[in-house]
Write a protein that holds these residues in place. Structure first.
Motif, PDB file in Angstrom:
ATOM      1  N   UNK A  28       0.754  -1.007  -0.182  1.00  0.00           N
ATOM      2  CA  UNK A  28      -0.072  -0.064   0.064  1.00  0.00           C
ATOM      3  C   UNK A  28       0.809   1.071   0.019  1.00  0.00           C
ATOM      4  N   UNK A  29       1.801   1.275   0.819  1.00  0.00           N
ATOM      5  CA  UNK A  29       2.757   2.616   0.910  1.00  0.00           C
ATOM      6  C   UNK A  29       3.455   2.757  -0.514  1.00  0.00           C
ATOM      7  N   UNK A  67      -9.337   1.493  -1.919  1.00  0.00           N
ATOM      8  CA  UNK A  67      -8.719   2.868  -1.249  1.00  0.00           C
ATOM      9  C   UNK A  67      -7.662   3.410  -1.667  1.00  0.00           C
ATOM     10  N   UNK A  68      -6.559   2.601  -1.799  1.00  0.00           N
ATOM     11  CA  UNK A  68      -4.964   2.742  -1.852  1.00  0.00           C
ATOM     12  C   UNK A  68      -4.579   2.109  -3.366  1.00  0.00           C
ATOM     13  N   UNK A 351      -6.606  -2.423  11.004  1.00  0.00           N
ATOM     14  CA  UNK A 351      -5.440  -1.609  11.417  1.00  0.00           C
ATOM     15  C   UNK A 351      -4.885  -1.004  10.272  1.00  0.00           C
ATOM     16  N   UNK A 352      -4.361  -1.811   9.215  1.00  0.00           N
ATOM     17  CA  UNK A 352      -3.801  -1.421   7.985  1.00  0.00           C
ATOM     18  C   UNK A 352      -4.397  -0.191   7.491  1.00  0.00           C
ATOM     19  N   UNK A 357      -3.355   5.707   5.375  1.00  0.00           N
ATOM     20  CA  UNK A 357      -3.492   6.983   4.997  1.00  0.00           C
ATOM     21  C   UNK A 357      -2.949   8.194   6.018  1.00  0.00           C
ATOM     22  N   UNK A 358      -2.629   7.662   7.513  1.00  0.00           N
ATOM     23  CA  UNK A 358      -1.818   8.568   8.203  1.00  0.00           C
ATOM     24  C   UNK A 358      -0.439   8.585   7.704  1.00  0.00           C
ATOM     25  N   UNK A 359       0.141   7.407   7.543  1.00  0.00           N
ATOM     26  CA  UNK A 359       1.600   7.318   7.258  1.00  0.00           C
ATOM     27  C   UNK A 359       1.918   7.973   5.901  1.00  0.00           C
TER      28      UNK A 359
END
Length: 553
Positions: A28-29, A67-68, A351-352, A357-359
């Motif tokens: 994701x990141x 979303x990602x 949790x992921x 999105x915060x990260x």
């Protein structure tokens, strides 16, 4: 790969652990422009358990994928795509099956329960984790994660500018670190984060393995038609329950297209009541407990273990905090309860979804303070606490079938209502692609409860915990506790009619098309407004998907 101090790459995020949680987060990141180092002491493929999915897991996975913009994650959201894209090593999951056993007695077919998800949800699977985890790891690398396998972390140092991960001669510099390495978390060790003693009420230890030659559960019984479940036991996750313990049967070989002969088996039991016998091997212990229950013994008769048995001490652990300046404990690095109700994967995905999105935003503006990630700590602590309360109540109830059925129904409806709630956000997202829909459902009064924003259900859940604690303390009887809970179920306008959630005589909750139509009519005319909105909006979406030849989850 070694990153030396003379030619240093500074990553945005270093992720410790490349299992399902670490690799999914890394994918994701990286897909969203974050420079990620994915560090693991081992290498893929590797053995892992946590194989059973539930509808909530499927919707959470699809939410992350959409979303990602990581479509590969959506592969895990349906049994069909798992088998087509990754391979024919997965089992199908059409139901949750529960059979109560009493020592020395044959299983009573009147003391069973099954929850079969409606037809549109029948895409749950038993994940063959060595394949899913390797697939997600490859996805993470494809999107740009730097893989560092066989890299055991010795220390993690923090300073005002970032984080330095030390692994032998390897030095990894990053701006933030996510520890997804599980129980043996380097961050938890460094900051002495484990609660000792743990606040968690539930107690259990476990043994597990993969075996071949496990008999199909349905072949064990010659039951009358009225005692035969609507779908075969072995086409889902089988729970053989006894007082303060349970065996699991998770078949990867439970459909005609499977090319995997393995079955995941395990035993989980209260270590206070069932302590280990010195000198007894895990295989001997598993066989000894199975022999106490004639039909459980037959369930594993002739099966052969395919690897060394794993035997644990108490499974439950918790952390004082799960986030800090420039670090986060993710999923099983934060804590663990018990595999009952298959909640580990859904908690990880939830949790992921909230952390990602915060990260991504933190990488953009450089603010990695603990305050920014405070929500993640509240979420993960809530997930631990509510799952602890649920599983502890269930273990207490195993001794009395009638009481167990009340716990079973409260769990079944709450988890499905929570699934509808999450699905409602992704339905709105499909219409306008506004990420705010997901952020809007984050805050809730009972964060961590599957249905966290419904006061009526929380009252029911809390009363369940109160009643089961009273039974455990001997201050009320199982019958009185069950009567109290069933009265609440019958009177609740947020528990659907016709499904059988409030009918203590109905063993199999597997709605037909006719039942679904009656339930839709109930939602229109009698349900409380929140339930009406959840059920009808998702019902319309399900019909649209059906017309396209797709499934909603």
């Amino acid at each position: 790969m070694t990153v030396s101090s003379t030619k240093e790459t500074v990553y945005d995020v270093a992720i410790l652990g490349s299992g399902l949680a670490g690799s999914m987060l890394g994918a994701v990141l990286a897909r969203n422009g974050v420079r990620v180092a994915l560090v693991d002491a081992g290498q893929h493929p590797k053995f892992a358990i946590g194989e059973s999915t539930i509808p909530y897991t499927l919707v959470a996975l699809r939410t992350i994928a959409e979303r990602y913009d990581v479509p590969e994650i959506k592969t895990l959201a349906t049994f069909t795509n798992c088998t087509k894209v990754i391979g024919p090593s997965f089992g199908i999951k059409k139901n949750f099956g529960f059979l109560v056993h009493h020592e020395g007695k044959k299983q009573d077919p009147k003391e069973v329960n099954m929850f079969g998800t409606p037809g549109l949800l029948h895409e749950a699977s038993h994940l063959y984790r060595q394949d899913t985890d390797a697939y997600l790891f490859a996805t993470a690398v494809k999107y740009g994660c730097t893989p560092l396998q066989n890299t055991r972390v010795d220390d993690v140092e923090f300073d005002d500018d970032g984080v330095t991960v030390h692994a032998g001669d390897t030095r990894i510099r990053a701006r933030y670190v996510v520890d997804a390495s599980g129980f043996r978390s380097p961050i938890a060790d460094k900051f002495d984060l484990r609660e000792n003693p743990s606040r968690l009420k539930h107690h259990s230890r476990s043994l597990w393995n993969h075996m071949i030659g496990v008999p199909r559960t349905d072949d064990l019984f010659d039951t009358a038609p009225q005692d035969t479940p609507p779908t075969p036991w072995y086409s889902g996750t089988v729970h053989h329950m006894f007082e303060r313990g349970w065996f699991w049967v998770i078949g990867f070989d439970n459909h005609r297209n499977s090319r995997n002969p393995l079955c995941s088996v395990g035993l989980t039991l209260d270590e206070r009541r069932y302590p280990k016998v010195p000198g007894e091997s895990p295989a001997e212990e598993f066989k000894r407990y199975a022999a106490k229950y004639p039909d459980i013994e037959r369930q594993y008769a002739g099966a052969k273990a395919m690897r060394e048995w794993v035997s644990t001490d108490r499974l439950q652990y918790s952390s004082k905090q799960t986030i800090g300046d420039r670090w986060c404990l993710l999923a099983h690095a934060a804590g663990f309860i018990d595999p009952l109700f298959s909640r580990g994967l859904s908690n990880t995905a939830e949790s992921i979804n909230a952390l990602s999105w915060r990260l991504i935003d933190a990488v953009k503006d450089g603010d990695f303070s603990a305050e920014r990630f405070e929500y993640i700590d509240r979420l993960q602590q809530g997930l631990l606490d509510y799952n602890d309360a649920l599983v502890n109540a269930a273990f207490i109830s195993f001794a009395d079938y009638d009481l167990w059925t009340a716990v079973f129904r409260i769990w079944a409806w709450g988890s499905n209502a929570g699934t509808f709630r999450l699905q409602s956000a992704i339905t709105k997202f499909f219409e306008d692609h506004d990420d705010q829909h997901f952020k809007d459902i984050e805050e809730a009064d009972a964060l961590g409860l599957y249905w966290p924003d419904h006061a009526g259900f929380k009252k029911l859940f809390d009363e369940m915990v109160t009643q089961l604690d009273a039974v455990d303390a001997g201050t009320t009887t199982p019958r009185a506790a069950a009567d109290t809970l069933y009265t609440m179920l019958v009177e609740a306008d947020y528990v659907p009619d016709h499904f059988g959630f409030a009918d203590r005589t109905r063993r199999f909750l597997s709605p037909s098309r006719k039942t679904l139509l009656k339930t839709a009519r109930w939602a229109l005319t009698k349900a409380d407004p929140d339930v009406r909105s959840l059920m009808l909006s998702n019902g319309r979406q399900a019909i649209k998907y059906k017309l396209r030849g797709q499934r909603i989850f």
